[in-house]
Each structure stands twice: as structure tokens, then as C-alpha cells.
Write a protein that holds these residues in place. Structure first.
Motif: not given
Length: 75
Positions: A40-59
């Protein structure tokens, strides 16, 4: 290799072991124990780590793909 090691060691030293503030890498480390993991702490933390990279790639997807295509042809 030094950059990766310092990315983990520096926040551990600066913030201290008893701090409730974590960086992404130290947050994942704090949630994973020797014999168990608090997912419950690992997955949200990893999601926070990956989200900016994915947004940058989509843009910038158009530019990334055109650069890959331009580099694949000779001449």
C-alpha cells in the motif's frame, strides 16, 4: 554507478533515519522489509516516480518518434 548510490545514500544521511520525509527511492526502501513489503506504500510511491516520465513522453512523443526514425536511416 556513483550517481545511483549517491541518489540513495545522500537523502538517508541528510534526512536521517527517523525522518518522516522520504524521497522516492528511500520511500520504496522504507516500505520494503527483509521478509515483507507494504504494497500500500510501494505502489503509490512507484506511481509517483513513473508519472512525470510518462507525461513527458506523451507530450513529446512526436519528437521522440521522429528522432528515432531519423536516426534509423543511413545517409
Amino acid at each position: 554507478m556513483n550517481g545511483v548510490r549517491n541518489d540513495f545514500a545522500s537523502p538517508q544521511v541528510i534526512l536521517g533515519p527517523g525522518s518522516d520525509v522520504y524521497t522516492v527511492t528511500t520511500g520504496v526502501y522504507a516500505a520494503v522489509g527483509a521478509y515483507s513489503a507494504d504494497y500500500t506504500k510501494v505502489f503509490p510511491t512507484l506511481l509517483l516516480a513513473v508519472t512525470p516520465i510518462l507525461v513527458l513522453f506523451v507530450v513529446l512523443q512526436r519528437h521522440v518518434m521522429s528522432g528515432l526514425a531519423a536516426g534509423s536511416v543511413k545517409g
